[in-house]
Design a protein around this motif. Sequence first.
Motif, PDB file in Angstrom:
ATOM      1  N   GLU A 107       1.111  -1.007   0.363  1.00  0.00           N
ATOM      2  CA  GLU A 107       0.373  -0.071  -0.085  1.00  0.00           C
ATOM      3  C   GLU A 107       0.810   1.459  -0.387  1.00  0.00           C
ATOM      4  O   GLU A 107       0.412   1.998  -0.498  1.00  0.00           O
ATOM      5  CB  GLU A 107      -0.999  -0.069   1.530  1.00  0.00           C
ATOM      6  CG  GLU A 107      -2.192   1.335   1.524  1.00  0.00           C
ATOM      7  CD  GLU A 107      -2.994   0.674   2.465  1.00  0.00           C
ATOM      8  OE1 GLU A 107      -2.386   1.973   4.064  1.00  0.00           O
ATOM      9  OE2 GLU A 107      -3.021   0.120   2.643  1.00  0.00           O
ATOM     10  N   SER A 108       1.803   1.694   0.741  1.00  0.00           N
ATOM     11  CA  SER A 108       3.148   2.567   0.945  1.00  0.00           C
ATOM     12  C   SER A 108       3.759   2.710  -0.654  1.00  0.00           C
ATOM     13  O   SER A 108       3.653   3.847  -0.866  1.00  0.00           O
ATOM     14  CB  SER A 108       3.347   2.260   2.665  1.00  0.00           C
ATOM     15  OG  SER A 108       4.748   1.219   2.436  1.00  0.00           O
ATOM     16  N   ASN A 111       1.605   4.086  -2.987  1.00  0.00           N
ATOM     17  CA  ASN A 111       1.294   6.294  -2.633  1.00  0.00           C
ATOM     18  C   ASN A 111       2.687   6.212  -3.132  1.00  0.00           C
ATOM     19  O   ASN A 111       2.645   7.615  -3.709  1.00  0.00           O
ATOM     20  CB  ASN A 111       0.427   5.837  -1.585  1.00  0.00           C
ATOM     21  CG  ASN A 111      -0.417   5.884  -1.152  1.00  0.00           C
ATOM     22  OD1 ASN A 111      -1.369   5.841  -2.011  1.00  0.00           O
ATOM     23  ND2 ASN A 111      -0.827   5.139   0.193  1.00  0.00           N
ATOM     24  N   ASN A 157      -3.653   7.416  11.757  1.00  0.00           N
ATOM     25  CA  ASN A 157      -2.993   7.829   9.643  1.00  0.00           C
ATOM     26  C   ASN A 157      -3.354   6.857   9.152  1.00  0.00           C
ATOM     27  O   ASN A 157      -3.129   6.751   8.179  1.00  0.00           O
ATOM     28  CB  ASN A 157      -2.073   8.225   9.848  1.00  0.00           C
ATOM     29  CG  ASN A 157      -0.195   6.891   9.915  1.00  0.00           C
ATOM     30  OD1 ASN A 157      -1.260   5.961  10.758  1.00  0.00           O
ATOM     31  ND2 ASN A 157       0.588   6.459   9.471  1.00  0.00           N
ATOM     32  N   ASP A 158      -4.391   6.290   9.566  1.00  0.00           N
ATOM     33  CA  ASP A 158      -5.023   4.986   9.391  1.00  0.00           C
ATOM     34  C   ASP A 158      -6.161   5.768   8.242  1.00  0.00           C
ATOM     35  O   ASP A 158      -7.373   6.864   8.415  1.00  0.00           O
ATOM     36  CB  ASP A 158      -6.441   4.554   9.774  1.00  0.00           C
ATOM     37  CG  ASP A 158      -6.651   3.050   9.802  1.00  0.00           C
ATOM     38  OD1 ASP A 158      -7.315   3.476   8.403  1.00  0.00           O
ATOM     39  OD2 ASP A 158      -6.555   2.156  10.182  1.00  0.00           O
ATOM     40  N   ARG A 159      -6.438   5.504   6.976  1.00  0.00           N
ATOM     41  CA  ARG A 159      -6.764   6.100   5.330  1.00  0.00           C
ATOM     42  C   ARG A 159      -7.783   4.207   4.696  1.00  0.00           C
ATOM     43  O   ARG A 159      -8.482   4.633   3.697  1.00  0.00           O
ATOM     44  CB  ARG A 159      -5.785   6.859   5.059  1.00  0.00           C
ATOM     45  CG  ARG A 159      -5.202   7.821   4.914  1.00  0.00           C
ATOM     46  CD  ARG A 159      -4.566   8.898   4.941  1.00  0.00           C
ATOM     47  NE  ARG A 159      -4.760   9.808   5.124  1.00  0.00           N
ATOM     48  CZ  ARG A 159      -3.520  10.068   5.657  1.00  0.00           C
ATOM     49  NH1 ARG A 159      -2.795   9.100   6.103  1.00  0.00           N
ATOM     50  NH2 ARG A 159      -3.146  11.490   6.352  1.00  0.00           N
ATOM     51  N   THR A 160      -7.643   3.811   5.518  1.00  0.00           N
ATOM     52  CA  THR A 160      -8.008   2.160   4.281  1.00  0.00           C
ATOM     53  C   THR A 160      -8.999   1.633   5.532  1.00  0.00           C
ATOM     54  O   THR A 160     -10.222   0.997   4.850  1.00  0.00           O
ATOM     55  CB  THR A 160      -6.177   1.303   3.925  1.00  0.00           C
ATOM     56  OG1 THR A 160      -5.714   1.198   5.162  1.00  0.00           O
ATOM     57  CG2 THR A 160      -6.074   2.232   3.229  1.00  0.00           C
ATOM     58  N   THR A 161      -8.771   1.481   6.413  1.00  0.00           N
ATOM     59  CA  THR A 161      -9.988   0.286   7.024  1.00  0.00           C
ATOM     60  C   THR A 161     -11.553   1.023   7.147  1.00  0.00           C
ATOM     61  O   THR A 161     -11.931  -0.020   6.264  1.00  0.00           O
ATOM     62  CB  THR A 161      -9.603   1.305   9.147  1.00  0.00           C
ATOM     63  OG1 THR A 161      -8.584   0.762   9.373  1.00  0.00           O
ATOM     64  CG2 THR A 161     -11.064   0.583   9.734  1.00  0.00           C
ATOM     65  N   PRO A 163     -12.573   2.311   4.541  1.00  0.00           N
ATOM     66  CA  PRO A 163     -12.966   2.142   2.572  1.00  0.00           C
ATOM     67  C   PRO A 163     -13.101   0.488   2.557  1.00  0.00           C
ATOM     68  O   PRO A 163     -13.607   0.251   1.703  1.00  0.00           O
ATOM     69  CB  PRO A 163     -11.613   2.753   1.665  1.00  0.00           C
ATOM     70  CG  PRO A 163     -11.022   3.582   2.944  1.00  0.00           C
ATOM     71  CD  PRO A 163     -11.695   2.981   4.439  1.00  0.00           C
ATOM     72  N   THR A 172     -20.185   1.749   8.450  1.00  0.00           N
ATOM     73  CA  THR A 172     -20.028   2.452   8.983  1.00  0.00           C
ATOM     74  C   THR A 172     -19.825   3.820   9.427  1.00  0.00           C
ATOM     75  O   THR A 172     -19.172   4.082  10.770  1.00  0.00           O
ATOM     76  CB  THR A 172     -18.239   2.794   8.335  1.00  0.00           C
ATOM     77  OG1 THR A 172     -19.062   3.226   7.049  1.00  0.00           O
ATOM     78  CG2 THR A 172     -16.871   1.430   7.887  1.00  0.00           C
ATOM     79  N   LEU A 327      -7.493   1.754  -2.717  1.00  0.00           N
ATOM     80  CA  LEU A 327      -7.094   2.898  -2.298  1.00  0.00           C
ATOM     81  C   LEU A 327      -7.648   3.352  -3.332  1.00  0.00           C
ATOM     82  O   LEU A 327      -7.564   4.929  -3.533  1.00  0.00           O
ATOM     83  CB  LEU A 327      -5.909   2.139  -3.317  1.00  0.00           C
ATOM     84  CG  LEU A 327      -4.814   0.945  -2.038  1.00  0.00           C
ATOM     85  CD1 LEU A 327      -3.009   1.487  -2.668  1.00  0.00           C
ATOM     86  CD2 LEU A 327      -4.122   2.084  -0.537  1.00  0.00           C
TER      87      LEU A 327
END
Length: 347
Positions: A107-108, A111, A157-161, A163, A172, A327
């Motif tokens: 994932e990183s 990005n 900084n979690d941005r995927t849980t 989605p 959610t 993503l």
Amino acid sequence: MFETTNSARRRKRRVLTTVVAVLAATLTVLLAACSGGGSGDDGNGYRASIQLGWLPNIENGSFVYADQKGFYHDEGVDARILAGGPQVAIDAQVTSGKALVGLFSSESLANAVLNGAPLVAVSAIYQYSSFGYVTLKNSGITDPHQFEGKRLGVAANDRTTVPFLKSIGVNTDSITLVPVDGSPTPLVNHDVDISTTPKGNIPVALADKGIQTNFIPVADYGYNRWSSVLVVRKDSLSDPKKLKAIKGIIAATQRGSQAFIDNPDDVGKVVYDAYGAKQGLTEQSQIDGAKVWAGLITQGQQLYHGKLTEITDGGIATNQQLIDRILKVNLDAHKMFDQSVAQGVLK
């Protein structure tokens, strides 16, 4: 009440001592990230740094074991393992040349590539995601669809849980997200009902204390985020000496991964002796963790039927699904990987 002159002086000395200690700790982390950086020939082989994402522990067993047992030296590489941490940007370490190889999640890496970083992955240790959710055994929560109405601990900084949960039909809006630091304390104290965690972290730490948990792997629900992905600068592959060192690191790390699978107890002891004791970890936690991480390596190989740590076409297809489904960015997963480097190297 006013301070006496002596007490004021003592207070100032305590403040100064604290400031010095903080500065020293910060400097130590920065030096750990930068020392041994770069690459070149020395008397012990080609000097090359491997940048970890965090402090060395059993998750990095493939690398630590390979280093401690001389596998890198066998391949003509004088490897330096660099500790990571909150002040260390792995992509910057690799793109700047301070590290020849950096460990990313898929994932990183996606990005970074999307933002124009000249990086490419050449091998991957954990191809079955270590990431998931942990709940206390007596909570009865064993499926993400039971998260509705619950408190979910996530990194700041979690941005995927969110989605991810939406992608499998979880409401959610009914979930309360609580920032946590990755420790088991919020779960044990019932400040949260669920915590995000790698399988080898909170569940192992709590098991070490006799506390039973449920672990819910996201890979079982179509979110297979790889970790410990070996990433290099693209132009390093055009430099014969760097390319040879990269191939050596791939080969030696594969040997470390195989040892992980064959004898996790030994790997756990080696990691504890090298790093765990200094971090206040227990030898048993590293041994127990080794069995979990070794199992994840095996699951990844079984999933794609390739050589150990090999990036296969099926693996790239899985990463494309991650990009498209979670993503949701415009990126061809093939741009993230170079399969040719490990050809003839992996056994």
